[in-house]
Design an enzyme around this catalytic site. Structure first.
Site, short mmCIF file in Angstrom:
data_model
loop_
_atom_site.label_atom_id
_atom_site.label_comp_id
_atom_site.label_asym_id
_atom_site.label_seq_id
_atom_site.Cartn_x
_atom_site.Cartn_y
_atom_site.Cartn_z
N GLY A 59 45.87 94.47 53.30
CA GLY A 59 45.98 93.26 52.48
C GLY A 59 47.37 93.24 51.85
CD GLU A 80 45.32 95.76 61.73
OE1 GLU A 80 45.98 94.73 61.64
OE2 GLU A 80 44.53 95.97 62.67
CB CYS A 180 33.60 83.07 53.69
SG CYS A 180 35.19 82.47 54.25
CB CYS A 183 34.13 81.12 57.05
SG CYS A 183 35.02 82.49 56.42
CG ASP A 184 30.38 80.16 57.14
OD1 ASP A 184 30.97 80.14 58.25
OD2 ASP A 184 29.88 81.18 56.67
#
Ligand code: NDP
Length: 489
Positions: A59, A80, A180, A183-184
């Site tokens: 991040g 990562e 999220c 996203c949705d």
């Protein structure tokens, strides 16, 4: 008076006692223990896979640390982790990054990655699953089964969104429950949704949902919201956003396929209420499981820092970002922490005597990724006919259903491309060959109905024209196991 033997015995006892206390304290995570005296570059003798500066997490904190580490001339490797890019990948536009009026979270991460790589930082797609801090260099074990030896480690593992932990939550996760909105949200066009939480994130989620949904109700468990005045004022501009106080959800109810109601506990009274979707925004838990009893943690599990530095209770271990920040939790602060952590780590390496000369002598022992993140781009399909053609021509087809605005889709892309490289070429011995494709639901609305996609990303495996398995976002290892099982069905 002591004779010489007596003096040596006393000295040894005091030294052992001292070591014992240090060990004891460290194991209860309640104090700052210094191993500094125990660190000697001679300990690198016979070790391989050496990383002078290892960073966990990619991040803003991890990437800023990598930039400073690499620019400082130190061989820097970022692991990562399972969620490349961290929480910013799930944020819409970032408007509070100084000097950058407006940029998508994932674009900000993409530029920070590129910037760190430009200066020589290596980013590898692996996650650390075990750490030995009892000896130095620190042994880091990864998911892929490798062991690395780090001279300094920056922990930038961030935090994970909290869940309510109530009946029905696991069953309807991704089938009406989400954490999220970015996203949705498009799945709730003209529908009614609840957003649980009273912090800035919950209010921001409500605003992100506003252009899509018919009605949004924020459920705040107490009699006031802790969101900033600005946020509380901002939602007043949306007539279809309401706030209900002293209200919480105690159960999720659905028809097995999708959530359709919840049991609400409102001012002590329980009642079922129909709803199309619920977005949870109730804070985060720091990702410090690996460090319990190894590094000092506070009551909420955040890593404790020494004074104004990013140093932790163990010399050579530094922390940056939300993993050590119970208070501010801002991307800008995480990036600043990352910079400080890298500067602290560089000073630590200097004090150890780790110079350019030492580094060049160690060159052959350093871990240098082979750049072998072999990736194979997914074939984009633009029509039902194109999909039918692919499924006719290939015994096994994987389809990744995505949208343009889905951060988890962007996070899954490198993972899927890597797996595509393995399976598409049938590189694994006796592996069946599979064709990996993607379909953007924003350009192909027929596909959501045909495959019952209710959340993105949704990944399906089609065998001889029939869907045999489906999943949402998974970390690399779990997705690889999912394909292995699905392909051999
Ligand atoms: P916060 O910790 O600020 O808020 C969490 C919210 O969830 C609180 O209202 C809390 O209620 C509620 N909550 C916690 N557990 C439950 C539960 N089991 N059931 C119901 N409600 C629950 O987290 P945020 O993620 O909102 O924000 C984190 C930080 O990030 C903050 O400092 C915030 O200011 C910052 N932020 C800033 C933004 C911006 O400036 N644009 C945007 C987003 C975040 P209670 O109050 O009763 O404890």
């Amino acid at each position: 008076m002591f004779n010489r033997t007596g003096f040596i015995a006393l000295f040894t006892t005091i030294a052992l006692l001292g070591l014992g206390i240090g060990y004891w304290k460290c194991h209860r995570g309640g104090c700052f223990t210094s191993h500094a005296g125990a660190y000697s570059l001679a300990a690198l003798e016979g070790k391989d896979n050496i990383i002078p500066l290892a960073i966990m997490g990619s991040g803003p904190a991890g990437l800023a640390a990598a930039l400073y580490g690499a620019r400082g001339g130190i061989h820097t490797v970022i692991f990562e982790g399972d969620k490349p890019g961290g929480q910013l990948m799930e944020t819409g536009f970032v408007e509070n990054w100084p000097g950058l009026p407006k940029k998508l979270g994932r674009d900000l991460i993409a530029s920070a990655r590129e910037q760190a790589q430009t200066f020589g930082a290596h980013i590898i797609q692996d996650a650390i699953i075990d750490i030995d801090l009892e000896s130095w260099p620190f042994a880091l074990k990864t998911k892929s089964g490798k062991t690395f030896h780090a001279l300094a480690l920056i922990v930038a593992t961030g935090a994970t969104p909290r869940k309510l932990g109530i009946p029905g939550e696991d069953q309807y996760w991704g089938k009406g429950i989400s954490a999220c909105a970015t996203c949705d949200a498009p799945f709730y066009k003209d529908k009614d949704v609840f957003v649980v939480g009273g912090g800035d994130s919950a209010f921001e989620e409500a605003i992100l949902l506003a252009p899509y949904t018919r009605k949004i109700t924020l459920l705040v468990r107490g009699d006031q919201a802790r969101a900033s005045n600005t946020m509380q004022e901002r939602i007043k501009a949306y007539p279809h956003i309401a706030v209900r106080y002293n209200t919480n959800i105690s159960q999720f109810i659905g028809d097995d396929q999708h959530l359709n109601a919840v049991v609400l506990n409102e001012k002590g009274e329980k009642k079922a209420e129909n709803i199309h979707g619920v977005f949870l925004s109730i804070g985060h838990t720091p990702n410090t499981k690996l460090f319990k009893h190894k590094v000092s943690l506070d009551e909420s599990g955040h890593i404790v820092l020494k004074g104004r530095s990013q140093t932790t209770s163990v010399d050579g271990i530094f922390a940056a970002g939300d993993v050590a920040d119970p208070r501010y939790k801002q991307a800008g602060i995480a990036a600043g922490d990352g910079v400080k952590a890298a500067l602290d780590a560089l000073a630590f390496l200097r004090e150890l005597g780790f110079s350019k000369d030492v580094a060049s002598k160690l060159q052959a022992k350093l871990f240098v990724p082979d750049g072998g993140l072999d990736r194979h781009a997914l074939t984009e399909l633009f029509s039902a006919d194109a999909l039918d053609k692919v499924t006719k021509e290939n015994n096994l087809v994987v389809v990744d259903f995505i949208t343009d605005i889905c951060p988890s889709c962007a996070q899954m892309q490198p993972i899927l491309e890597k797996l595509a490289a393995e399976w598409q070429e049938a590189a694994l011995s006796k592996a069946p060959k599979a064709k990996f494709c993607k379909i953007n639901l924003m350009k192909n609305q027929w596909a959501s109905a045909r495959f019952g996609v209710q959340s993105v990303p949704t990944i399906v495996v089609i065998k001889q024209g029939t869907v045999v398995a489906r999943t949402g976002a998974l970390p690399h290892e779990k997705l690889a196991a999912f394909f292995k099982a699905a392909f051999s069905r």
